[in-house]
Design a protein around this motif. Structure first.
Motif, mmCIF file in Angstrom:
data_model
loop_
_atom_site.group_PDB
_atom_site.id
_atom_site.type_symbol
_atom_site.label_atom_id
_atom_site.label_comp_id
_atom_site.label_asym_id
_atom_site.label_seq_id
_atom_site.Cartn_x
_atom_site.Cartn_y
_atom_site.Cartn_z
ATOM 1 N N LEU A 278 0.953 -1.095 -0.018
ATOM 2 C CA LEU A 278 -0.026 -0.040 0.057
ATOM 3 C C LEU A 278 0.875 1.350 0.069
ATOM 4 C CD1 LEU A 278 -2.468 -1.100 2.698
ATOM 5 C CD2 LEU A 278 -2.583 -1.299 0.335
ATOM 6 N N ALA A 279 0.921 2.084 -1.113
ATOM 7 C CA ALA A 279 1.588 3.211 -1.029
ATOM 8 C C ALA A 279 0.784 4.298 -1.666
ATOM 9 C CB ALA A 279 2.896 3.089 -2.266
ATOM 10 N N CYS A 280 -0.392 4.550 -1.057
ATOM 11 C CA CYS A 280 -1.400 5.403 -1.619
ATOM 12 C C CYS A 280 -1.164 6.650 -1.100
ATOM 13 C CB CYS A 280 -2.660 5.001 -0.929
ATOM 14 S SG CYS A 280 -3.140 3.447 -1.700
ATOM 15 N N GLY A 281 -0.058 7.339 -0.192
ATOM 16 C CA GLY A 281 0.233 8.524 -0.074
ATOM 17 C C GLY A 281 -0.596 8.981 1.331
ATOM 18 N N ALA A 282 -0.276 10.210 1.612
ATOM 19 C CA ALA A 282 -0.953 11.103 2.748
ATOM 20 C C ALA A 282 -2.125 11.790 2.109
ATOM 21 C CB ALA A 282 0.105 11.769 3.330
ATOM 22 N N SER A 283 -3.221 11.195 1.800
ATOM 23 C CA SER A 283 -4.205 11.974 1.015
ATOM 24 C C SER A 283 -5.002 12.885 1.599
ATOM 25 C CB SER A 283 -5.067 11.140 -0.275
ATOM 26 O OG SER A 283 -5.295 9.958 0.585
ATOM 27 N N ASN A 284 -5.108 12.997 2.867
ATOM 28 C CA ASN A 284 -5.974 13.862 3.519
ATOM 29 C C ASN A 284 -5.487 15.274 3.673
ATOM 30 O OD1 ASN A 284 -7.804 11.596 3.848
ATOM 31 N ND2 ASN A 284 -6.910 10.705 5.570
ATOM 32 N N PRO A 285 -5.951 16.269 3.082
ATOM 33 C CA PRO A 285 -5.483 17.582 3.252
ATOM 34 C C PRO A 285 -6.012 18.301 4.493
ATOM 35 C CG PRO A 285 -7.427 17.660 1.783
ATOM 36 C CD PRO A 285 -6.893 16.126 2.025
ATOM 37 N N GLY B 84 -2.626 12.429 6.949
ATOM 38 C CA GLY B 84 -2.221 10.832 7.018
ATOM 39 C C GLY B 84 -3.144 10.117 5.990
ATOM 40 N N ALA B 85 -3.093 8.830 6.174
ATOM 41 C CA ALA B 85 -3.682 7.948 5.083
ATOM 42 C C ALA B 85 -5.343 8.040 4.906
ATOM 43 C CB ALA B 85 -3.077 6.409 5.436
ATOM 44 N N ASN C 106 -1.347 7.279 10.272
ATOM 45 C CA ASN C 106 -0.596 6.438 9.165
ATOM 46 C C ASN C 106 -0.545 5.062 9.497
ATOM 47 O OD1 ASN C 106 0.518 9.253 8.359
ATOM 48 N ND2 ASN C 106 2.065 8.969 9.727
ATOM 49 N N VAL C 107 -0.315 4.415 8.386
ATOM 50 C CA VAL C 107 -0.375 2.883 8.527
ATOM 51 C C VAL C 107 0.626 2.448 9.553
ATOM 52 C CG1 VAL C 107 -0.262 0.632 7.458
ATOM 53 C CG2 VAL C 107 -1.233 2.373 6.257
ATOM 54 N N HIS D 218 2.889 5.612 5.047
ATOM 55 C CA HIS D 218 3.542 5.130 6.450
ATOM 56 C C HIS D 218 4.266 6.050 7.070
ATOM 57 C CE1 HIS D 218 7.202 2.387 7.874
ATOM 58 N NE2 HIS D 218 6.387 2.167 8.362
ATOM 59 N N ARG D 219 4.895 7.119 6.379
ATOM 60 C CA ARG D 219 5.496 8.005 7.310
ATOM 61 C C ARG D 219 5.038 9.140 7.651
ATOM 62 N NH1 ARG D 219 10.904 8.546 6.662
ATOM 63 N NH2 ARG D 219 10.922 10.516 7.190
ATOM 64 N N GLY D 220 4.053 9.690 6.825
ATOM 65 C CA GLY D 220 3.326 10.670 6.725
ATOM 66 C C GLY D 220 4.102 11.760 5.621
#
Length: 507
Positions: free
Chosen positions: A253-260, A434-435, A452-453, A474-476
């Motif tokens: 899972l590499a979907c980014g930190a997509s929550n603005p 975060g995720a 984050n995950v 994963h890291r933010g």
């Protein structure tokens, strides 16, 4: 160290830039690379230090100094100086899958840690990175090199940002069959739609993706794995997480930190207030689809634009709004202005906490005659017109004060400092939280307190068997170079879980 006196004989030189007033007429990259001779001189400036801080990637005083990928910088600087371009490329790509990206968008923590910078100016490391990889494409040795043997193992990578691409590239080189799922209509994630074209021409991404396809990586776009409540693209088709788990031996899972991060103030629901990521994405998509002719983007033309956030994304909004033809632009920054030079308590090789005027601010100064940044200021309220559109913002000044309970310094409101500012387009560039929870829930992975995950420290395996994670998810929110490192390390962990051992190189 090919030239021991190079650092004394040559001064730092970097690529030329097009004049701000002329470059704002288009969305093209605007840097003119150094000549080969100048690049070799920059390579000669490298001192081949006994302790190369440039490649350290360590945290000092809460800030990273040196390259997180641990690029073998002194080695390929020397190879540039001696004109051995192909070997320089081999050394560069031993630690970095995508130097064509980092040479354009990385803020260069390597240069901040260069020993030459202690008493003089650092080696132009990014210039040489750019020269090496572009020389490789021109000479033909950056061409596709498919693996000779396949393992029969299948890996799904969810998300095609820098972390997902790095993981996919590494695992494909190992011989696994890799499929990358991307929710949007084009591959690249943050690289494609989060970074404007003038910083990273999308042809550069497409060039690399073509090579990865030729090497055997499969890319599936418009694929909303986990089927969140709102897809990034309305054409995205839902794909069940359970189906992915059945069809593949491992999942990353590499979907980014997509929550603005939002701004919760009265009037936030007014029309004309947008997240920066939506503004930037709409512009790039329309630019690629039609050269902006379709009009399917959030336009700043003739608008009084307010950008909230002083980071790289805020700067990108400033530069993009000016290219739209904005009537005016201001950029709010909550924190005080950083000093123009290092303070005594910010010593080398720490990351220099100094004020940087980036390309967007340079363009605003050229276009409007003043720096767009307003420091120690935030929005207290948005006002609407009769049609519900934002028309004004109530601003308030801030000052640093010590919190009585925690003892930490906080930015507190200055009583009586309120002012009204006319505005009809607001772009919130306040970072990400975060995720996306819908994806995490679909795969049943745990999130930590930062959303984050969750994994064990320094690891990438989640609480769900055969599911791993990497990158901002994963890291933010972080740098592209950190995402690449995470993708490489996650790939190594996945490979070991599949094969019982791994020979994937991670410095």
């Amino acid at each position: 160290m090919g030239k021991p006196t190079g650092f004394m004989e040559y001064k730092r030189e970097v690529s030329g830039v097009q004049d701000p007033k002329s470059r704002i007429g288009n969305f093209d990259e605007f840097h003119t690379p150094l000549s080969e001779e100048k690049q070799r001189q920059q390579g000669a400036r490298c001192m081949a230090c006994g302790v190369p801080f440039c490649q350290s990637g360590v945290v000092l005083n809460g800030m990273v100094t040196g390259c997180p990928l641990h690029n073998l910088i002194p080695e390929w600087n020397d190879l540039v100086y001696t004109g051995n371009w192909e070997q320089a490329y081999r050394r560069l790509t031993k630690t970095n899958n995508f130097p064509e990206f980092t040479a354009r968008v990385c803020p260069a923590p390597c240069e901040a840690a260069c020993t030459c910078g202690l008493n003089d100016s650092p080696v132009a490391i990014k210039e040489n990175e750019y020269g090496i990889v572009e020389h490789a494409y021109a000479a033909g040795y950056a061409a596709a090199n498919p693996p000779r043997v396949r393992t029969g193992k299948k890996v799904a990578v969810i998300g095609s940002g820098p972390a997902g691409l790095a993981a996919a590239d590494q695992l494909n080189k190992r011989g696994h069959q890799v499929t990358v799922f991307e929710r949007s209509d084009r591959v690249g994630g943050l690289l494609m739609y989060g970074i404007p074209n003038m910083k990273l021409d999308k042809k550069i991404i497409e060039r690399k993706i073509r090579i990865m396809r030729e090497e055997g990586v499969e890319f599936i776009t418009n694929a909303d794995v986990g089927a969140g409540p709102k897809s990034a693209d309305t054409k995205a088709g839902a794909i069940k997480a359970a189906d992915i788990m059945k069809q593949y031996d491992r999942v990353i899972l590499a979907c980014g930190a997509s929550n603005p991060r939002d701004l919760k103030v009265p009037g936030r629901d007014a029309k004309g207030i947008h997240f920066a990521v939506d503004f930037l994405r709409s512009t790039t998509k329309s630019l690629l689809d039609s050269g902006l002719a379709d009009g399917n983007y959030i336009s700043a033309k003739g608008k009084k634009v307010m950008v909230i956030g002083g980071g790289d994304t805020g700067n990108d909004c400033v530069g993009t709004a000016i290219r739209h033809g904005a009537g005016s632009v201001i950029q709010l920054e909550m924190m005080p202005k950083l000093p123009d030079e290092r303070s005594e308590d910010n010593t080398w090789p720490e990351w220099p906490k100094v004020c940087k005027t980036d390309y967007g601010q340079e363009e605003a100064i050229a276009r409007f005659g003043q720096d767009p940044r307003v420091y120690q200021t935030t929005v207290k309220e948005f006002l609407k017109d009769k049609n519900g559109n934002v028309c004004k913002a109530r601003l308030v000044s801030l000052e640093p004060k010590k919190d009585g309970k925690t003892g930490r310094m906080v930015m507190a409101e200055v009583p009586g400092s309120e002012t009204l500012r006319e505005v009809d387009l607001v772009l919130i560039a306040a970072g990400f939280l975060g995720a996306q929870k819908s994806v995490a829930d679909a795969f049943k992975v745990k999130l930590n307190e930062r959303t984050n995950v969750d994994t064990a420290p320094g690891r990438y395996r989640t609480n769900v068997e055969n599911v791993f994670t990497a990158g901002d998810m994963h890291r933010g929110q972080s740098l592209v170079v950190w995402a690449i490192r995470e993708g490489r390390e996650a790939a190594r962990e996945v490979d070991e879980s599949l094969m019982g051992y791994t020979n994937l190189y991670v410095q």
